[in-house]
Design an enzyme around this catalytic site. Structure first.
Site: not given
Lengths: 303, 303, 303, 303
Positions: D67, D70, D192, D239, D257
């Protein structure tokens, strides 16, 4: 009071009233194929335990039964798996619009009931696992139950729904992420879109559901199972308008976005109504009105 | 099959079976006064359209009817206000635990139905606005409907619930913030806590609900209104277990956290069952089992 | 670049720009007392680590600080209880409108952070438990921190909010139902409504918050605690617009529905802005615009 | 205080402390490929504005940045589309676990921010629409920003995630159903999964993010855009633990992760930490601890 002549007279009278009103709804525009249907049609077929059969209006025109098929797939799964069905899907009304994902999150992927899209997808998954040739075998079952050999899927409708069915794809993958779909989502979805595309006339529809209306006539499900399917139709058959339908019509039933509705008075009668324009809850605008007036006039509801 | 002797024999047989099983539930410990009740009681009272009346077990002991009273307040409000009732409360199952605030937020303070706490509070507010002396006049109505003049509130239970009723206070203030409570929340809550504290025996309870079971015997509500109340009990009477009750029992009914359940088969019979220990959904553990077995044995459900 | 003359010139320039634009928002009409304020006021007070102090516009008019007071009650609770504060309230942004009850349900009564109403009520409950004379002692703390002895509650505003504060009453009773309020909800709410009613000028407000802006100047909280309060203001200070504020302004801060905003650049400056009309998220329309332009012009944000 | 020697001494000291503690977390077992990594690794790379560079532990081992990527795709989309990016994705923290679908429903398919999966999928869709050869062109951008020419996707990790990525498929189809995905979900998802599979060492990671830490060194984004990306990392980068990270660490950052975390103190330094075992919120257990201790020891956070 419940004599043959009365039923038919009431059907005629209610038909005239409902035909005359303006249908404020709209057809299911989001499925291209369903939007092509002539929206002003209205058909009714009635079938009683005293062998009265009566059709009026467009009762011999094919309609896409859509979600009504969920009762048929549930019945077959219940027949094959018995009470094990309820390990993977609940029997509670959802209290939310028909395609909501919210409850799945808090319920860990166990859909609230088998008549919302999420639950129907889980039932489809069970059938894909159980049947050797799912699409073929399910159609065979429907033909046997209905006694109409030529009932069939509509490939163009199935394809049309697949092309826009992103929410159902989301649902299926989401449930898969919780482990409550065994097969590949694409396979389950293909079965689901075909199941929904089945075409029947009102006459065929009413005849198909006699196995739930008159429980001893058939050996598809036993009496106890039949009552349970009827109870689920009563509490969950009309999405977010199920309470309203119980309240105003008072019969177990199921609607589809093709504008069809099946309703039944256990041991008394079975009625199919069809009109393509939908109200804001996604149920046939005139179909709901017809059944409300019909049970008011006959003074016959299960309550 | 449905003769007098059968009903009584079945009631005896089912009573024996249910009495024998261990009740896994617990009493409503959160209301101090209800927690004092002897948890092992079991009472049943049955009343049919053919004038069969039969009581068994603790059917003459007073129980706190709790949420069962919501059907009585709804009936009075419906009688007084007619269809205007539905402008402020819906008729859809909630799909959520009985005291959830979530749906109120998305529904702008309109409770999903009158049998969840939120909806019952709005009904109480209507009665507070309509009745000259709310607590007195409501009790008068209940006494008239039941034909038992000595039915009464239990002040200590009302006080007990008031002392721990923070969630109901939250609900009432929350709905008030949306403008769907007209009176001061404290006044509405006082009426609500009293209403829930009404005490009846199973015999009184079954007799009280005959006005909904046998629609022509009374002038409280007309046939159409009676059917509608029954429909709401069917879809919403058991909180988050309403679908399960329709599925397994198949009758309109209503439960309370005092362990009482009323259920009825329209035009056929009315039955009150009571056992204080509750299952995890807040409904009487043995009461639910009793009714499931009873409708299985009699093969009589509305489905 | 960051010299005295620049700050003041920029403040003047930004003030002129913002004064000229039309304020599209509305005052907090739901609190009768706040709706009486002249909506077209605009005041700013600036205070730097290099002892620059500068006020412009209505910076000497009293405003109702409302939710800005939540930072002060949090600071006092943190001072008194240390890290135990976080056992009863979280430090995560809520991602929902400021008075939502939804998250409380899934979080079992533990509010997401101390700057939403739910969290502030829990903090108030802590202070009611800790302080001998809560309203008096809290005011004493605020006066000491600010060095303005005449800062006071506004009884008419407190009463005005109490009369319409149904949602806060709902919140407080709801949290109480989860056991996360120790005292009687009425006592906690009375303290809360008073706390929110505190009146300050922009000058007083900016001076009050120096204990968070310049961490070594004071002994109210230690450096580590000060940084943590600032972090919470950064992530949670503007309800559902906290991300937007971090994005566009880039400073820790807190707003109130009275139209006040406090923002600070740790170790550099502290600024209070006030204009009563609120945007749709409940934050001062012109106040937000002022700070956005100010940090753009100074090229000074914490990012 | 912030001299070269101090940084390095503190890094060594903190490394020793964190290496010694037991990591209570677990690796991301749901992605088969990530579960194969040796879970006991710990690597750190530090890079300051005064040209101090220091690596310790496994800082030259490749990790799956997941992530963290991102932020890179967001940066490229922001560079290409400017403020139009925010028409399709918000900047508010989500307040919910990272893969929740609930908010999408109430927000009509507009993800709360670009750093949760839903938002990252919308950003990927933008890049698929904007780039001629999306996977190739994005990799080219990453290589340019990082100045490491050999950075690459890991095909086996991308395939591994695709095979279990049902929730991301659900998300992508769901957003598509709201019309906020332009391209075919399968194409967006392929991009993705590849984006997330990028492999870097801690050294490469720290060097890559200098374009956000030291805003004038690069022309990728302008100062204003850089500050905004940093603000989003601050409020949304971890998150459901974003507030906790701001509270305890006080730096903008992003986790993945794979166990990697990048954090930066604008204009001061950039630090990459990696340890595969994750805490219950899905962030590196030791990584979080390392950064908390590091900012405590250096007394340097943005607050």
């Amino acid at each position: 009071m419940n004599t043959a002549i009365n039923y038919i007279n009431i059907l005629k009278k209610v038909y005239q009233s409902i035909e005359a009103i303006e249908s404020k709804g709209e057809t299911a525009k989001y499925i291209p194929e369903l939007d092509k249907v002539n929206p002003n049609q209205l058909g009714v077929y009635f079938l009683s335990n005293s062998n009265i059969e009566y059709g009026i209006g467009d009762y011999q025109t094919k309609l896409s039964i859509q979600s009504i098929s969920k009762v048929l797939s549930l019945s077959l799964a219940y027949k094959l798996l018995g009470e094990r069905v309820w390990e993977r899907v609940g029997v509670e009304p959802s209290g939310n619009p028909f395609n909501s994902l919210i409850q799945l999150e808090s319920d860990n992927g166990i859909p609230r009931n088998p008549l919302i899209n999420a639950g129907a997808l889980v039932i489809c998954d069970m059938l894909v696992s159980q049947l050797e040739n799912p699409k073929h075998d399910f159609l065979k079952f429907v033909r046997e139950v209905s006694a109409y050999k030529e009932i069939n899927y509509c490939e163009s409708t199935a394809k049309s729904e697949e092309s826009v069915g992103f929410r159902n794809k989301a649902l299926c993958n989401y449930i898969k992420s919780f482990g409550n779909i065994e097969n590949h989502p694409d396979v389950v979805l293909d079965f689901y879109f075909h199941m929904c595309s089945i075409q029947m006339t009102c006459q065929e529809l009413a005849n198909t559901f006699t196995f739930l209306a008159f429980s001893d006539e058939t050996s598809v499900l036993n009496v106890r199972q039949t009552k349970r399917i009827n109870a689920i139709m009563q509490t969950c058959g009309f999405y977010d308008e199920s309470g309203e339908f119980a309240f105003k019509v008072g019969l177990p039933g199921k609607s589809g976005v093709g504008g069809g509705i099946i309703a039944l008075h256990p041991e008394k009668y079975c009625i199919a109504v069809w009109s393509p324009k939908l109200n804001e809850k996604g149920n046939s605008y005139k179909g709901m009105k017809f059944l409300e007036l019909f049970t008011t006039e006959t003074e016959l509801s299960i309550f």
